[in-house]
Scaffold this motif. Structure first.
Motif, PDB file in Angstrom:
ATOM      1  N   PRO A  23       0.783  -1.252   0.000  1.00 12.27           N
ATOM      2  CA  PRO A  23       0.000   0.000   0.000  1.00 12.27           C
ATOM      3  C   PRO A  23       0.805   1.288   0.000  1.00 12.27           C
ATOM      4  O   PRO A  23       0.453   2.229  -0.719  1.00 12.27           O
ATOM      5  N   ILE A  24       1.889   1.362   0.785  1.00 14.47           N
ATOM      6  CA  ILE A  24       2.622   2.632   0.872  1.00 14.47           C
ATOM      7  C   ILE A  24       3.498   2.873  -0.354  1.00 14.47           C
ATOM      8  O   ILE A  24       3.375   3.926  -1.004  1.00 14.47           O
ATOM      9  N   PRO A  25       4.395   1.946  -0.731  1.00 16.91           N
ATOM     10  CA  PRO A  25       5.226   2.234  -1.912  1.00 16.91           C
ATOM     11  C   PRO A  25       4.429   2.347  -3.211  1.00 16.91           C
ATOM     12  O   PRO A  25       4.849   3.040  -4.138  1.00 16.91           O
ATOM     13  N   SER A  26       3.270   1.719  -3.273  1.00 17.27           N
ATOM     14  CA  SER A  26       2.448   1.804  -4.486  1.00 17.27           C
ATOM     15  C   SER A  26       1.656   3.109  -4.549  1.00 17.27           C
ATOM     16  O   SER A  26       1.079   3.431  -5.597  1.00 17.27           O
ATOM     17  N   GLY A  27       1.610   3.845  -3.435  1.00 15.13           N
ATOM     18  CA  GLY A  27       0.882   5.104  -3.409  1.00 15.13           C
ATOM     19  C   GLY A  27      -0.585   4.983  -3.032  1.00 15.13           C
ATOM     20  O   GLY A  27      -1.303   5.980  -2.954  1.00 15.13           O
ATOM     21  N   ARG A  28      -1.040   3.743  -2.755  1.00  7.09           N
ATOM     22  CA  ARG A  28      -2.445   3.574  -2.380  1.00  7.09           C
ATOM     23  C   ARG A  28      -2.718   4.108  -0.974  1.00  7.09           C
ATOM     24  O   ARG A  28      -3.858   4.426  -0.635  1.00  7.09           O
ATOM     25  N   ILE A  29      -1.680   4.182  -0.141  1.00  5.50           N
ATOM     26  CA  ILE A  29      -1.734   4.931   1.122  1.00  5.50           C
ATOM     27  C   ILE A  29      -0.889   6.177   0.873  1.00  5.50           C
ATOM     28  O   ILE A  29       0.341   6.121   0.898  1.00  5.50           O
ATOM     29  N   PRO A  30      -1.509   7.314   0.598  1.00 12.58           N
ATOM     30  CA  PRO A  30      -0.758   8.490   0.120  1.00 12.58           C
ATOM     31  C   PRO A  30      -0.088   9.276   1.239  1.00 12.58           C
ATOM     32  O   PRO A  30      -0.415   9.146   2.423  1.00 12.58           O
ATOM     33  N   GLY A  31       0.872  10.096   0.843  1.00 15.16           N
ATOM     34  CA  GLY A  31       1.516  11.039   1.755  1.00 15.16           C
ATOM     35  C   GLY A  31       2.069  10.376   2.992  1.00 15.16           C
ATOM     36  O   GLY A  31       2.772   9.364   2.919  1.00 15.16           O
ATOM     37  N   LYS A  32       1.755  10.970   4.152  1.00  8.25           N
ATOM     38  CA  LYS A  32       2.235  10.447   5.436  1.00  8.25           C
ATOM     39  C   LYS A  32       1.146   9.682   6.178  1.00  8.25           C
ATOM     40  O   LYS A  32       1.253   9.464   7.394  1.00  8.25           O
ATOM     41  N   TRP A  33       0.128   9.256   5.465  1.00 13.60           N
ATOM     42  CA  TRP A  33      -0.960   8.558   6.119  1.00 13.60           C
ATOM     43  C   TRP A  33      -0.527   7.220   6.712  1.00 13.60           C
ATOM     44  O   TRP A  33      -1.153   6.701   7.649  1.00 13.60           O
ATOM     45  N   GLY A  34       0.539   6.633   6.222  1.00 13.33           N
ATOM     46  CA  GLY A  34       1.046   5.399   6.801  1.00 13.33           C
ATOM     47  C   GLY A  34       1.447   5.587   8.253  1.00 13.33           C
ATOM     48  O   GLY A  34       1.037   4.823   9.136  1.00 13.33           O
ATOM     49  N   ILE A  35       2.226   6.632   8.534  1.00 18.20           N
ATOM     50  CA  ILE A  35       2.663   6.892   9.904  1.00 18.20           C
ATOM     51  C   ILE A  35       1.520   7.413  10.754  1.00 18.20           C
ATOM     52  O   ILE A  35       1.423   7.118  11.948  1.00 18.20           O
ATOM     53  N   TYR A  36       0.612   8.186  10.145  1.00 20.97           N
ATOM     54  CA  TYR A  36      -0.553   8.670  10.897  1.00 20.97           C
ATOM     55  C   TYR A  36      -1.398   7.504  11.401  1.00 20.97           C
ATOM     56  O   TYR A  36      -1.848   7.492  12.553  1.00 20.97           O
ATOM     57  N   LEU A  37      -1.605   6.536  10.529  1.00 18.51           N
ATOM     58  CA  LEU A  37      -2.393   5.366  10.925  1.00 18.51           C
ATOM     59  C   LEU A  37      -1.688   4.574  12.021  1.00 18.51           C
ATOM     60  O   LEU A  37      -2.333   4.055  12.943  1.00 18.51           O
ATOM     61  N   GLY A  38      -0.361   4.473  11.942  1.00 15.98           N
ATOM     62  CA  GLY A  38       0.392   3.798  12.988  1.00 15.98           C
ATOM     63  C   GLY A  38       0.227   4.480  14.338  1.00 15.98           C
ATOM     64  O   GLY A  38       0.058   3.827  15.371  1.00 15.98           O
ATOM     65  N   ILE A  39       0.246   5.812  14.341  1.00 13.55           N
ATOM     66  CA  ILE A  39       0.078   6.581  15.582  1.00 13.55           C
ATOM     67  C   ILE A  39      -1.344   6.423  16.124  1.00 13.55           C
ATOM     68  O   ILE A  39      -1.545   6.185  17.329  1.00 13.55           O
ATOM     69  N   ILE A  40      -2.324   6.559  15.245  1.00 14.29           N
ATOM     70  CA  ILE A  40      -3.723   6.451  15.669  1.00 14.29           C
ATOM     71  C   ILE A  40      -3.993   5.081  16.276  1.00 14.29           C
ATOM     72  O   ILE A  40      -4.600   4.958  17.351  1.00 14.29           O
ATOM     73  N   TRP A  41      -3.542   4.027  15.595  1.00 17.47           N
ATOM     74  CA  TRP A  41      -3.785   2.669  16.088  1.00 17.47           C
ATOM     75  C   TRP A  41      -3.031   2.405  17.393  1.00 17.47           C
ATOM     76  O   TRP A  41      -3.533   1.693  18.270  1.00 17.47           O
ATOM     77  N   SER A  42      -1.846   2.981  17.559  1.00 14.15           N
ATOM     78  CA  SER A  42      -1.101   2.824  18.809  1.00 14.15           C
ATOM     79  C   SER A  42      -1.853   3.469  19.964  1.00 14.15           C
ATOM     80  O   SER A  42      -1.951   2.903  21.065  1.00 14.15           O
ATOM     81  N   LEU A  43      -2.412   4.656  19.735  1.00 12.72           N
ATOM     82  CA  LEU A  43      -3.165   5.351  20.782  1.00 12.72           C
ATOM     83  C   LEU A  43      -4.452   4.608  21.121  1.00 12.72           C
ATOM     84  O   LEU A  43      -4.831   4.509  22.297  1.00 12.72           O
ATOM     85  N   LEU A  44      -5.126   4.069  20.108  1.00 10.28           N
ATOM     86  CA  LEU A  44      -6.318   3.269  20.372  1.00 10.28           C
ATOM     87  C   LEU A  44      -5.969   2.029  21.196  1.00 10.28           C
ATOM     88  O   LEU A  44      -6.716   1.637  22.108  1.00 10.28           O
ATOM     89  N   SER A  45      -4.827   1.421  20.891  1.00 10.77           N
ATOM     90  CA  SER A  45      -4.385   0.234  21.627  1.00 10.77           C
ATOM     91  C   SER A  45      -4.141   0.570  23.097  1.00 10.77           C
ATOM     92  O   SER A  45      -4.580  -0.159  24.001  1.00 10.77           O
ATOM     93  N   LEU A  46      -3.450   1.666  23.345  1.00  9.41           N
ATOM     94  CA  LEU A  46      -3.157   2.073  24.724  1.00  9.41           C
ATOM     95  C   LEU A  46      -4.436   2.412  25.482  1.00  9.41           C
ATOM     96  O   LEU A  46      -4.551   2.126  26.684  1.00  9.41           O
ATOM     97  N   SER A  47      -5.399   2.993  24.798  1.00  7.94           N
ATOM     98  CA  SER A  47      -6.667   3.343  25.440  1.00  7.94           C
ATOM     99  C   SER A  47      -7.411   2.096  25.901  1.00  7.94           C
ATOM    100  O   SER A  47      -7.897   2.024  27.036  1.00  7.94           O
TER     101      SER A  47
END
Length: 291
Positions: A75-99
Motif C-alpha cells: 500500500p505505501i510504496p504503491s501510493g495507495r496509502i498516500p503522503g504520510k498517512w502510513g505513519i498517521y495510521l500507525g500513531i492512531i492505532w497505537s493510541l487506540l491500543s493504549l486506550s
C-alpha cells in the motif's frame, strides 16, 4: 485512500498469532470463559486488530524504501496509502491500543505499552531493532507470543497475575517464535542487503540461518515437554511431542531449500507449533485444577 488499502496495511492475516497466544494464556488462568466473555472479546480485539495492526502500519511506514524494492505493490510504496498517512495510521492505532489496554487494567495497560514500545523500537530509527535479526526477531516474538499470552493469563486470573507455570510457557514459546520470525526474512534477502538490514539470512547465509531458526524453534519446545513431564502432565507431554515430531519432519524439508520453502513452513509448520501451544496451555490448566 480506500478502506481496502488501509485493511491491507493493517494485515489481518498477522493478527492470528497474538490472538491465539492471548487465548492460550487465558486458558492457563483456569477460570471460566463463560464468566469472562467480554474480557476475552476485548483482549482479542486488543492483541490482534489493534496492537498487532498498529505494529504492521508502523513497520510498513519505516520499511517503505525496502518494500519499494522487495514488494513495490504494497500500500505505501504503491501510493495507495498516500503522503504520510502510513505513519498517521500507525500513531492512531497505537493510541487506540493504549486506550483499550488502560481500560483492561494495570496488566492490560503495561503489556500493551511494552508491545507498542517494542513495535516502534523494532521499526523506527535510530533504534530500529530490525537492523539486526537477533534483536529484531526477539522483539517481535516477545510481543506476538509472550506479552499476548501474559495479558490473557493476567486478565482472567483471580489473583490478577499469571501463574509461574504460565509465565514460563510464555517465555519458552516467545523464544521458540524467534525462529518463526526468521521465516519472514528469506523472501526479503535482496532488499535487506541493499538497505543494510542484517537479518539472519543476510548475516549467516540462507542455509545457516535456516539451521539456526530450526534449532531456536526446537530447543525451547523440548524444554516445554520436560516441564510438562515434571508436572506429571504425561498425556499432554506425549501429544506435544507428537506435534513436535511433525514440525521436525517439516524442518528437514524446509532446510533443504530454505528460500523456496520458507513460505511452505509458515503455512504448514507454524499451525502445528501453535497447536502445541494450546496443548501445553491446557496441560498447565489441568495442573492448576489438580492442585
Amino acid at each position: 485512500m480506500k478502506a481496502s488499502a488501509v485493511l491491507e496495511l493493517l494485515k489481518p492475516i498477522t493478527w492470528f498469532p497474538p490472538m491465539w497466544a492471548f487465548v492460550c494464556g487465558a486458558i492457563t488462568s483456569g477460570t471460566s470463559f463463560q464468566d469472562h466473555w467480554l474480557t476475552i472479546i476485548l483482549g482479542l480485539l486488543l492483541t490482534g486488530p489493534l496492537v498487532c495492526a498498529s505494529s504492521q502500519a508502523v513497520n510498513d511506514w519505516f520499511d517503505r524504501h525496502v518494500d519499494a524494492i522487495n514488494e513495490p505493490n504494497r500500500p505505501i510504496p504503491s501510493g495507495r496509502i498516500p503522503g504520510k498517512w502510513g505513519i498517521y495510521l500507525g500513531i492512531i492505532w497505537s493510541l487506540l491500543s493504549l486506550s483499550l489496554g488502560a481500560f483492561l487494567g494495570v496488566w492490560g495497560f503495561l503489556a500493551t505499552l511494552l508491545a507498542i514500545l517494542f513495535s516502534w523500537a523494532y521499526s523506527m530509527p535510530p533504534i530500529r531493532l530490525k537492523q539486526n535479526g537477533w534483536w529484531g526477531n526477539l522483539a517481535c516474538s516477545m510481543s506476538y507470543e509472550g506479552l499476548a499470552w501474559i495479558t490473557g493469563a493476567a486478565l482472567l486470573s483471580v489473583t490478577l497475575s499469571p501463574s509461574k507455570p504460565s509465565l514460563l510457557l510464555a517465555l519458552l514459546f516467545s523464544l521458540s517464535a524467534h525462529g518463526i520470525m526468521t521465516l519472514n526474512d528469506f523472501k526479503a534477502i535482496e532488499g535487506d542487503k541493499k538497505m543494510g538490514i542484517r537479518s539472519l539470512p543476510v548475516q549467516l547465509g540462507p542455509k545457516n540461518a535456516a539451521l539456526v531458526a530450526c534449532l531456536i524453534m526446537l530447543i525451547p519446545q523440548l524444554v516445554v515437554i520436560g516441564y510438562l513431564l515434571s508436572l506429571d502432565m504425561f498425556t499432554y507431554a506425549v501429544v506435544f511431542l507428537l506435534l513436535l515430531i511433525g514440525q521436525v519432519l517439516m524442518m528437514f524439508y524446509f532446510y533443504q531449500k530454505p528460500i523456496e520453502r520458507a513460505l511452505f513452513y509458515s503455512g504448514f509448520g507454524v499451525p502445528i507449533f501453535v497447536s502445541g501451544m494450546m496443548v501445553a496451555a491446557f496441560g498447565i490448566r489441568q495442573f492448576g485444577v489438580a492442585q
